[in-house]
Motif scaffolding. Sequence first.
Motif, PDB file in Angstrom:
ATOM      1  N   LEU A   1       0.848  -1.188   0.000  1.00  0.00           N
ATOM      2  CA  LEU A   1       0.000   0.000   0.000  1.00  0.00           C
ATOM      3  C   LEU A   1       0.884   1.239   0.000  1.00  0.00           C
ATOM      4  CD1 LEU A   1      -1.485   0.548   3.602  1.00  0.00           C
ATOM      5  CD2 LEU A   1       0.706  -0.528   3.120  1.00  0.00           C
ATOM      6  N   GLY A   2       0.284   2.347  -0.420  1.00  0.00           N
ATOM      7  CA  GLY A   2       1.025   3.596  -0.355  1.00  0.00           C
ATOM      8  C   GLY A   2       1.220   4.287  -1.684  1.00  0.00           C
ATOM      9  N   ARG A   3       0.701   3.688  -2.759  1.00  0.00           N
ATOM     10  CA  ARG A   3       0.774   4.338  -4.066  1.00  0.00           C
ATOM     11  C   ARG A   3      -0.619   4.770  -4.535  1.00  0.00           C
ATOM     12  NH1 ARG A   3       6.005   5.620  -5.441  1.00  0.00           N
ATOM     13  NH2 ARG A   3       5.382   5.678  -7.625  1.00  0.00           N
ATOM     14  N   ALA A   4      -1.553   3.847  -4.535  1.00  0.00           N
ATOM     15  CA  ALA A   4      -2.885   4.110  -5.086  1.00  0.00           C
ATOM     16  C   ALA A   4      -3.633   5.157  -4.261  1.00  0.00           C
ATOM     17  CB  ALA A   4      -3.695   2.808  -5.140  1.00  0.00           C
ATOM     18  N   GLY A   5      -3.803   6.341  -4.843  1.00  0.00           N
ATOM     19  CA  GLY A   5      -4.575   7.385  -4.191  1.00  0.00           C
ATOM     20  C   GLY A   5      -3.894   8.036  -3.007  1.00  0.00           C
ATOM     21  N   ILE A   6      -2.665   7.684  -2.716  1.00  0.00           N
ATOM     22  CA  ILE A   6      -1.947   8.214  -1.554  1.00  0.00           C
ATOM     23  C   ILE A   6      -0.668   8.937  -1.968  1.00  0.00           C
ATOM     24  CG2 ILE A   6      -0.801   7.620   0.620  1.00  0.00           C
ATOM     25  CD1 ILE A   6      -2.635   5.234   0.873  1.00  0.00           C
TER      26      ILE A   6
ATOM     27  N   GLY B   1      -0.179  11.984   0.406  1.00  0.00           N
ATOM     28  CA  GLY B   1      -1.450  11.710   1.083  1.00  0.00           C
ATOM     29  C   GLY B   1      -1.338  10.705   2.200  1.00  0.00           C
ATOM     30  N   TYR B   2      -0.181  10.656   2.865  1.00  0.00           N
ATOM     31  CA  TYR B   2       0.056   9.635   3.886  1.00  0.00           C
ATOM     32  C   TYR B   2      -0.503  10.093   5.230  1.00  0.00           C
ATOM     33  CZ  TYR B   2       2.988   7.717   0.285  1.00  0.00           C
ATOM     34  OH  TYR B   2       3.427   7.205  -0.907  1.00  0.00           O
ATOM     35  N   THR B   3      -1.605   9.479   5.629  1.00  0.00           N
ATOM     36  CA  THR B   3      -2.236   9.756   6.915  1.00  0.00           C
ATOM     37  C   THR B   3      -2.650   8.438   7.548  1.00  0.00           C
ATOM     38  OG1 THR B   3      -4.491   9.889   6.022  1.00  0.00           O
ATOM     39  CG2 THR B   3      -3.178  11.935   6.008  1.00  0.00           C
ATOM     40  N   ARG B   4      -2.963   8.488   8.828  1.00  0.00           N
ATOM     41  CA  ARG B   4      -3.467   7.289   9.507  1.00  0.00           C
ATOM     42  C   ARG B   4      -4.712   6.773   8.799  1.00  0.00           C
ATOM     43  NH1 ARG B   4      -3.567   9.222  14.055  1.00  0.00           N
ATOM     44  NH2 ARG B   4      -2.026   8.025  15.244  1.00  0.00           N
TER      45      ARG B   4
ATOM     46  N   LEU C   1      -3.955   5.071   5.210  1.00  0.00           N
ATOM     47  CA  LEU C   1      -3.382   3.733   5.309  1.00  0.00           C
ATOM     48  C   LEU C   1      -4.418   2.722   5.796  1.00  0.00           C
ATOM     49  CD1 LEU C   1      -0.690   5.200   4.784  1.00  0.00           C
ATOM     50  CD2 LEU C   1       0.347   3.682   6.487  1.00  0.00           C
ATOM     51  N   ARG C   2      -5.287   3.150   6.690  1.00  0.00           N
ATOM     52  CA  ARG C   2      -6.347   2.255   7.173  1.00  0.00           C
ATOM     53  C   ARG C   2      -7.325   1.926   6.052  1.00  0.00           C
ATOM     54  NH1 ARG C   2      -8.317   0.780  12.013  1.00  0.00           N
ATOM     55  NH2 ARG C   2      -6.750   2.100  13.016  1.00  0.00           N
ATOM     56  N   GLU C   3      -7.708   2.940   5.289  1.00  0.00           N
ATOM     57  CA  GLU C   3      -8.643   2.703   4.188  1.00  0.00           C
ATOM     58  C   GLU C   3      -8.034   1.785   3.137  1.00  0.00           C
ATOM     59  OE1 GLU C   3      -9.572   6.601   2.848  1.00  0.00           O
ATOM     60  OE2 GLU C   3     -10.674   7.144   4.676  1.00  0.00           O
ATOM     61  N   ALA C   4      -6.755   1.991   2.830  1.00  0.00           N
ATOM     62  CA  ALA C   4      -6.087   1.132   1.856  1.00  0.00           C
ATOM     63  C   ALA C   4      -6.032  -0.309   2.357  1.00  0.00           C
ATOM     64  CB  ALA C   4      -4.683   1.652   1.581  1.00  0.00           C
ATOM     65  N   THR C   5      -5.769  -0.475   3.636  1.00  0.00           N
ATOM     66  CA  THR C   5      -5.724  -1.820   4.222  1.00  0.00           C
ATOM     67  C   THR C   5      -7.082  -2.498   4.149  1.00  0.00           C
ATOM     68  OG1 THR C   5      -3.923  -1.189   5.711  1.00  0.00           O
ATOM     69  CG2 THR C   5      -5.247  -3.105   6.339  1.00  0.00           C
ATOM     70  N   GLN C   6      -8.123  -1.763   4.452  1.00  0.00           N
ATOM     71  CA  GLN C   6      -9.465  -2.350   4.423  1.00  0.00           C
ATOM     72  C   GLN C   6      -9.865  -2.749   3.006  1.00  0.00           C
ATOM     73  OE1 GLN C   6     -11.529   0.877   6.415  1.00  0.00           O
ATOM     74  NE2 GLN C   6     -11.422  -0.164   8.399  1.00  0.00           N
ATOM     75  N   ARG C   7      -9.477  -1.959   2.016  1.00  0.00           N
ATOM     76  CA  ARG C   7      -9.787  -2.321   0.633  1.00  0.00           C
ATOM     77  C   ARG C   7      -9.035  -3.577   0.215  1.00  0.00           C
ATOM     78  NH1 ARG C   7      -9.702   3.439  -0.058  1.00  0.00           N
ATOM     79  NH2 ARG C   7      -7.518   3.355  -0.749  1.00  0.00           N
TER      80      ARG C   7
ATOM     81  N   ASP D   1      11.393  10.998   2.344  1.00  0.00           N
ATOM     82  CA  ASP D   1      11.072  11.902   3.450  1.00  0.00           C
ATOM     83  C   ASP D   1       9.966  11.329   4.331  1.00  0.00           C
ATOM     84  OD1 ASP D   1      12.995  13.687   2.668  1.00  0.00           O
ATOM     85  OD2 ASP D   1      11.608  15.058   1.657  1.00  0.00           O
ATOM     86  N   VAL D   2       9.015  10.627   3.734  1.00  0.00           N
ATOM     87  CA  VAL D   2       7.940  10.011   4.515  1.00  0.00           C
ATOM     88  C   VAL D   2       8.512   8.913   5.406  1.00  0.00           C
ATOM     89  CG1 VAL D   2       5.814   8.647   4.352  1.00  0.00           C
ATOM     90  CG2 VAL D   2       6.182  10.582   2.805  1.00  0.00           C
ATOM     91  N   LEU D   3       9.447   8.148   4.885  1.00  0.00           N
ATOM     92  CA  LEU D   3      10.097   7.117   5.701  1.00  0.00           C
ATOM     93  C   LEU D   3      10.856   7.754   6.856  1.00  0.00           C
ATOM     94  CD1 LEU D   3      11.525   4.778   2.900  1.00  0.00           C
ATOM     95  CD2 LEU D   3       9.452   4.423   4.241  1.00  0.00           C
ATOM     96  N   ARG D   4      11.566   8.826   6.577  1.00  0.00           N
ATOM     97  CA  ARG D   4      12.356   9.483   7.628  1.00  0.00           C
ATOM     98  C   ARG D   4      11.465  10.031   8.743  1.00  0.00           C
ATOM     99  NH1 ARG D   4      15.706  11.914   3.306  1.00  0.00           N
ATOM    100  NH2 ARG D   4      17.700  10.801   3.257  1.00  0.00           N
TER     101      ARG D   4
END
Length: 327
Positions: free
Chosen positions: A84-89, A93-96, A99-105, A126-129
């Motif tokens: 996860l982390g590419r489609a629509g994010i 667009g990285y937020t709690r 990531l939850r919505e992507a996981t549920q899908r 930068d998001v990883l850092r």
Amino acid sequence: MQRRQLGPDGLTVPEIGLGCWQLGGGWGNDWNDDVAQQTLHTAIESGVRFIDTADVYGDGASERSIGRFLAGGTDSDIVVATKLGRAGIYPDGYTRASLREATQRSLERLQVDALDLTQLHCVPTDVLRQGHVFDWLRELQQEGLVKRWGASVESVDEGMICLEQEGLASLQVIFNIFRQKPAEELLPRAADKQVGIIVRLPLASGLLGGKITRATTFRADDHRHFNRDGAMFNVGETFAGLELERGITAVEQLAPLVPAGMTMAQMALRWVLDQPEVSVVIPGASRPDQVRANVDAAAAPPLPAALHEQLAGMYRAHVRDFIRGPY
């Protein structure tokens, strides 16, 4: 097939898995779910137990195909990893919640109650850092929505950032005869931390299959055409970051080194498997016969030390300095 440890919790998987980017389209092939189901069945019959996909492959088509396969009743020891982390994010667009919505899908498409392994999918450095994404994955794990989490990365630097995170189960990296840098520092560091290594693109988008020539053409919707120079995503995901002409020249130099009785693809897969830190390699396959050929590489003996030295020398002299993109 030999089983190898994947992560610190004792999970083991056969050393050849199945990458399912092709099962969602995007390699210039018309989408055919019947062929996808046959490919998955052949993989399991051949001993494969690790299947890797992502929510973005075919805009969810790959996950849905795997979900239909799992719903048909299969061996319980199959491990399905998604990302996860590419489609629509991506890219910001990285937020709690996202990531939850992507996981549920992904849970819905795969038709499971918990993800065996979810992986950050080449998110910005930068998001990883910043580290928040790892906290959100830990929350999903604590809630039982994911059993394990890891990251798929583009560079050694990104991998080293991830290895500082407590609870990381796996790293997925591009690693092959044309892209040897991870063996220098990243793989040993992962082994020290008992973090599994999942190897993608072991055949460098088909280059190391030995069948691509200067006369080969690719359809417009094949990433080997539209992303040849990194126009759509990281250039390292296509031909290991090499300009195609240089890659073909390197393949021509490799051809005389292939051991008798092996194909170039099997030599390339065996080279990856000869690295003890590798947990599982996930060559793609869009047809059942490709799955069987990939699995055959696990039965081959380790490559001789002298051949490893030759391949390392070829990489240093003719490949290393010409790889484009983060590495």
